[in-house]
Design a protein around this motif. Structure first.
Motif, mmCIF file in Angstrom:
data_model
loop_
_atom_site.group_PDB
_atom_site.id
_atom_site.type_symbol
_atom_site.label_atom_id
_atom_site.label_comp_id
_atom_site.label_asym_id
_atom_site.label_seq_id
_atom_site.Cartn_x
_atom_site.Cartn_y
_atom_site.Cartn_z
ATOM 1 N N ASP A 18 1.262 -20.889 -23.859
ATOM 2 C CA ASP A 18 0.454 -22.012 -23.433
ATOM 3 C C ASP A 18 0.179 -21.856 -21.930
ATOM 4 O O ASP A 18 1.078 -22.005 -21.107
ATOM 5 C CB ASP A 18 1.236 -23.316 -23.707
ATOM 6 C CG ASP A 18 0.411 -24.535 -23.381
ATOM 7 O OD1 ASP A 18 -0.664 -24.381 -22.770
ATOM 8 O OD2 ASP A 18 0.846 -25.649 -23.728
ATOM 9 N N GLU A 19 -1.075 -21.531 -21.619
ATOM 10 C CA GLU A 19 -1.452 -21.285 -20.217
ATOM 11 C C GLU A 19 -1.229 -22.503 -19.333
ATOM 12 O O GLU A 19 -0.860 -22.395 -18.174
ATOM 13 C CB GLU A 19 -2.964 -21.002 -20.156
ATOM 14 C CG GLU A 19 -3.321 -19.582 -19.964
ATOM 15 C CD GLU A 19 -4.818 -19.436 -19.812
ATOM 16 O OE1 GLU A 19 -5.346 -19.824 -18.768
ATOM 17 O OE2 GLU A 19 -5.455 -18.920 -20.752
ATOM 18 N N SER A 20 -1.489 -23.686 -19.912
ATOM 19 C CA SER A 20 -1.447 -24.896 -19.087
ATOM 20 C C SER A 20 -0.035 -25.163 -18.557
ATOM 21 O O SER A 20 0.149 -25.930 -17.623
ATOM 22 C CB SER A 20 -1.954 -26.099 -19.874
ATOM 23 O OG SER A 20 -1.046 -26.400 -20.893
ATOM 24 N N LYS A 21 0.961 -24.497 -19.168
ATOM 25 C CA LYS A 21 2.323 -24.722 -18.670
ATOM 26 C C LYS A 21 2.578 -24.015 -17.342
ATOM 27 O O LYS A 21 3.634 -24.165 -16.743
ATOM 28 C CB LYS A 21 3.334 -24.278 -19.716
ATOM 29 C CG LYS A 21 3.325 -25.203 -20.920
ATOM 30 C CD LYS A 21 4.507 -24.937 -21.799
ATOM 31 C CE LYS A 21 4.637 -26.026 -22.838
ATOM 32 N NZ LYS A 21 5.759 -25.775 -23.735
ATOM 33 N N ASP A 23 0.219 -24.370 -14.998
ATOM 34 C CA ASP A 23 -0.595 -25.172 -14.084
ATOM 35 C C ASP A 23 0.313 -25.845 -13.054
ATOM 36 O O ASP A 23 1.414 -26.283 -13.396
ATOM 37 C CB ASP A 23 -1.336 -26.245 -14.901
ATOM 38 C CG ASP A 23 -2.329 -27.006 -14.052
ATOM 39 O OD1 ASP A 23 -3.512 -26.690 -14.168
ATOM 40 O OD2 ASP A 23 -1.907 -27.896 -13.282
ATOM 41 N N ASN A 25 0.267 -28.655 -11.724
ATOM 42 C CA ASN A 25 0.582 -30.077 -11.909
ATOM 43 C C ASN A 25 1.429 -30.353 -13.150
ATOM 44 O O ASN A 25 1.793 -31.486 -13.407
ATOM 45 C CB ASN A 25 -0.708 -30.893 -11.993
ATOM 46 C CG ASN A 25 -1.447 -30.836 -10.688
ATOM 47 O OD1 ASN A 25 -0.833 -30.960 -9.630
ATOM 48 N ND2 ASN A 25 -2.746 -30.596 -10.745
ATOM 49 N N TYR A 26 1.700 -29.317 -13.917
ATOM 50 C CA TYR A 26 2.479 -29.508 -15.138
ATOM 51 C C TYR A 26 3.934 -29.819 -14.768
ATOM 52 O O TYR A 26 4.511 -29.173 -13.889
ATOM 53 C CB TYR A 26 2.377 -28.228 -15.981
ATOM 54 C CG TYR A 26 3.279 -28.228 -17.174
ATOM 55 C CD1 TYR A 26 2.965 -28.995 -18.299
ATOM 56 C CD2 TYR A 26 4.444 -27.475 -17.187
ATOM 57 C CE1 TYR A 26 3.808 -29.005 -19.391
ATOM 58 C CE2 TYR A 26 5.287 -27.481 -18.288
ATOM 59 C CZ TYR A 26 4.962 -28.247 -19.377
ATOM 60 O OH TYR A 26 5.794 -28.262 -20.463
ATOM 61 N N SER A 228 6.114 -20.383 -21.023
ATOM 62 C CA SER A 228 4.657 -20.223 -21.065
ATOM 63 C C SER A 228 4.160 -18.896 -21.634
ATOM 64 O O SER A 228 3.029 -18.813 -22.097
ATOM 65 C CB SER A 228 4.097 -20.383 -19.652
ATOM 66 O OG SER A 228 4.728 -19.452 -18.792
ATOM 67 N N ASN A 257 1.506 -18.930 -9.926
ATOM 68 C CA ASN A 257 0.123 -18.474 -9.898
ATOM 69 C C ASN A 257 0.048 -16.949 -10.065
ATOM 70 O O ASN A 257 -0.813 -16.419 -10.776
ATOM 71 C CB ASN A 257 -0.497 -18.904 -8.560
ATOM 72 C CG ASN A 257 -2.007 -18.916 -8.634
ATOM 73 O OD1 ASN A 257 -2.596 -18.724 -9.694
ATOM 74 N ND2 ASN A 257 -2.636 -19.127 -7.497
ATOM 75 N N TRP A 260 0.587 -16.031 -13.648
ATOM 76 C CA TRP A 260 -0.623 -16.310 -14.419
ATOM 77 C C TRP A 260 -1.652 -15.199 -14.215
ATOM 78 O O TRP A 260 -2.210 -14.658 -15.150
ATOM 79 C CB TRP A 260 -1.198 -17.670 -13.995
ATOM 80 C CG TRP A 260 -2.435 -18.051 -14.737
ATOM 81 C CD1 TRP A 260 -2.493 -18.643 -15.959
ATOM 82 C CD2 TRP A 260 -3.785 -17.837 -14.318
ATOM 83 N NE1 TRP A 260 -3.806 -18.811 -16.332
ATOM 84 C CE2 TRP A 260 -4.621 -18.324 -15.350
ATOM 85 C CE3 TRP A 260 -4.371 -17.280 -13.190
ATOM 86 C CZ2 TRP A 260 -6.009 -18.274 -15.274
ATOM 87 C CZ3 TRP A 260 -5.756 -17.232 -13.108
ATOM 88 C CH2 TRP A 260 -6.555 -17.728 -14.149
ATOM 89 N N LYS A 264 -3.157 -12.429 -16.852
ATOM 90 C CA LYS A 264 -4.596 -12.319 -17.133
ATOM 91 C C LYS A 264 -5.055 -10.875 -16.965
ATOM 92 O O LYS A 264 -5.842 -10.349 -17.762
ATOM 93 C CB LYS A 264 -5.392 -13.200 -16.151
ATOM 94 C CG LYS A 264 -5.360 -14.652 -16.509
ATOM 95 C CD LYS A 264 -6.325 -14.909 -17.647
ATOM 96 C CE LYS A 264 -6.142 -16.299 -18.194
ATOM 97 N NZ LYS A 264 -6.786 -16.541 -19.452
#
Ligand SMILES: Nc1ncnc2c1ncn2[C@@H]1O[C@H](COP(=O)(O)OP(=O)(O)OP(=O)(O)O)[C@@H](O)[C@H]1O
Ligand SMILES: [Mg+2]
Length: 401
Positions: A18-21, A23, A25-26, A228, A257, A260, A264
Motif C-alpha cells: 500500500d503506497e499510501s502508507k 505518505d 501524513n499517514y 508498506s 520518501n 518510495w 518506484k
C-alpha cells in the motif's frame, strides 16, 4: 505498438502492499521509539480523563525536523479521544498547522468550523470567535485540546492569540477549564518574541523529542517498510543503507520518501526487489520533503530570489556564492518575469528566512560600514532538481521563467 499505457502498467505486479502508507501524513499503527513520549503525554493529560475540565494543560513540544513530533501528537490525540469516549467524557481534539493557517483569524475559524461546520466565515472579530468557542464548549460541557503545530509561524506575526488562548479562564475563579494546548516548535528560539508571562506559562512543560540514533532509525524504517512493501522487496542491508544516509540530519520523512522513490525506480526497471543502485539513484533525485513543503508556501518573489541563488551556485565553480553575484541573477530573473525588484533589506530578510528553514547556510566573512559580505551555500539539495522544482512552482503561480 500498443497505446494502452494504463493497461500495461496495471498488468505489472506492484512492489507495494500500500503506497499510501509511505505518505508523510499517514499515521502508522505503531511508533517505535516514541513510546516514552506517548506515555509522558498521557501522564501530563491524565487529569482530562480523571477530572474533566478541572485543569487546563499547556505543553510545548520541541525537536528537530522529521523526528516524529507531529505524528506522535496525532497518535496521542486519537488515544486520548478513545480513552475519553469509553468513559463518555466529551473531549475534542483538533490539530492545526500554523504554517497553513497563518493568522489568528484563520486559526480561530478553523477551530470554529471544526466544532460547527456551518459557521459563517465572515462577520466576526477574533474576540467574538473566541467567545463563540467557549460558549459552545460550555453548552456541551466539553473540553477542547488544541494542537498548534509549527507554532513559530504564528509567533513571528507579533499577534497575541497564544497569549489569549493560554489565558482563557485565568481570571474566573473555579470556572471550568475548557481548553488545553499543545504547541509544537522545532526550535525554542522562536519563543523569544513572546511576552514574558506567556513564555513562562509555556515553558513550564517542555517535552523535548531527541534525535533518533541510527539503530532507532533502522528499526523505524524497517517497520515502515514491512507495513508498506511486499515481503522480500527490500533487504535489511538496504534499510541500513538508508538509515545511514539519513542519520546525520535524522529526518525520517526523507527516509520514507527515499524508500518510495527507490521502490518506484525498481518497479520501472521491472525488478521484483529494490537494489542498492535504486537507492543511490533515488537519493540523487530527492529534495528533502521538508524543503519541498517549505517551497510551496513561499511567495513569488521569494521563489524568484531563491532561484537566483540556485542559478548563481550552478554557474559558480565554488561551493558557495556571494550576495552580490546572486543579485545580478535576481535582476535578470525579475526582468524576465516582468516584476519589480525588492529592496536589498527585504532580500536580506528573505535570506534569513531561507536560513531558518534550513534551505541555505550563510557565512558572514566581513561586516563593516559598507555592509556585510556574506557567502551563501546550499549544502544538501541537488541543484538541478531544486531549480526544476522552483520553476514548476513559479509556473503554477502563473510566472514563466
Ligand atoms: N517513531 C516513528 N515510527 C514510525 N514513523 C515515524 C516515527 N517518527 C517519525 N515517523 C514518520 O516520519 C515522518 C516525519 O515525522 P513527523 O512529521 O512527525 O516529523 P516532525 O517532527 O513533525 O517534523 P517537522 O518539524 O518537519 O514538522 C512522518 O511520516 C512520520 O510518520
Ligand atoms: Mg511536524
Amino acid at each position: 505498438m500498443t497505446m494502452d499505457y494504463f493497461e500495461e502498467l496495471l498488468k505489472k505486479p506492484s512492489l507495494f502492499i500500500d503506497e499510501s502508507k509511505l505518505d508523510i501524513n499517514y499515521v502508522p499503527d505503531l511508533l517505535p521509539h516514541r513510546e516514552k513520549e506517548l506515555s509522558l503525554l498521557s501522564q501530563l493529560f491524565l487529569t482530562l480523563i480523571t477530572n474533566p475540565n478541572l485543569v487546563s494543560r499547556k505543553i510545548l513540544i520541541t525537536g528537530k525536523t522529521g523526528v516524529g513530533k507531529t505524528v506522535t501528537v496525532k497518535k496521542f490525540g486519537s488515544l486520548l479521544k478513545e480513552a475519553a469516549s469509553i468513559r463518555n467524557i466529551p473531549i475534542k481534539y483538533i490539530h492545526i498547522n500554523c504554517r497553513k493557517e497563518r493568522t489568528n483569524y484563520k486559526v480561530l475559524i478553523k477551530i470554529i468550523r471544526f466544532i460547527d461546520k456551518n459557521f459563517p466565515k465572515r462577520g466576526y472579530s477574533p474576540q467574538d470567535l473566541l467567545e463563540v468557542i467557549i460558549e459552545f464548549l460550555d453548552n456541551q460541557n466539553c473540553h477542547l485540546l488544541i494542537v498548534l503545530d509549527e507554532l513559530s509561524y504564528l509567533i513571528n506575526k507579533g499577534e497575541d492569540l497564544i497569549y489569549t488562548l493560554t489565558r482563557i479562564n485565568d481570571d474566573t475563579i473555579n470556572a471550568p477549564q475548557r481548553l488545553s494546548i499543545i504547541g509544537i516548535v522545532r526550535d525554542l528560539s522562536c519563543l523569544n518574541n513572546l511576552d514574558i508571562s506567556t513564555l513562562s506559562t509555556l515553558q513550564r512543560n517542555i517535552v523535548k523529542f531527541n534525535n533518533y540514533t541510527s539503530e532507532q532509525i533502522f528499526d523505524i524504517l524497517k517497520y515502515r517498510t514491512e507495513d508498506s512493501l511486499k515481503k522480500s522487496v527490500i533487504s535489511d542491508d538496504l534499510v541500513e543503507m538508508i538509515a545511514k544516509i539519513i542519520t546525520e540530519n535524522g529526518d525520517i520523512r526523507y527516509g520514507l520518501n527515499l524508500i518510495w522513490r527507490a521502490c518506484k525506480i525498481a518497479e520501472n526497471q521491472n525488478l521484483n526487489y529494490i537494489s542498492a543502485e535504486n537507492i543511490r539513484l533515488g537519493n540523487q533525485e530527492l529534495i528533502p520533503f521538508s524543503t519541498q513543503d517549505t517551497l510551496t508556501y513561499l511567495t513569488i518573489h521569494k521563489l524568484i530570489f531563491l532561484l537566483a541563488i540556485v542559478s548563481s551556485l550552478k554557474k559558480n565553480k565554488h561551493v558557495n556564492t556571494s550576495v552580490f553575484e546572486v543579485l545580478s541573477f535576481y535582476h535578470v530573473l525579475c526582468e524576465n518575469a516582468g516584476l519589480p525588484h525588492r529592496s536589498y533589506s527585504q532580500l536580506w530578510n528573505y535570506l534569513q528566512e531561507f536560513k531558518r528553514e534550513n534551505i541555505i547556510s550563510i557565512k558572514i566573512i566581513s561586516e563593516n560600514i559598507k555592509g556585510r559580505k556574506a557567502l551563501i551555500e546550499i549544502p544538501n539539495i541537488p541543484l538541478i532538481k531544486f531549480e526544476e522544482t522552483i520553476i514548476k512552482l513559479l509556473a503554477l503561480k502563473g510566472i514563466q521563467i
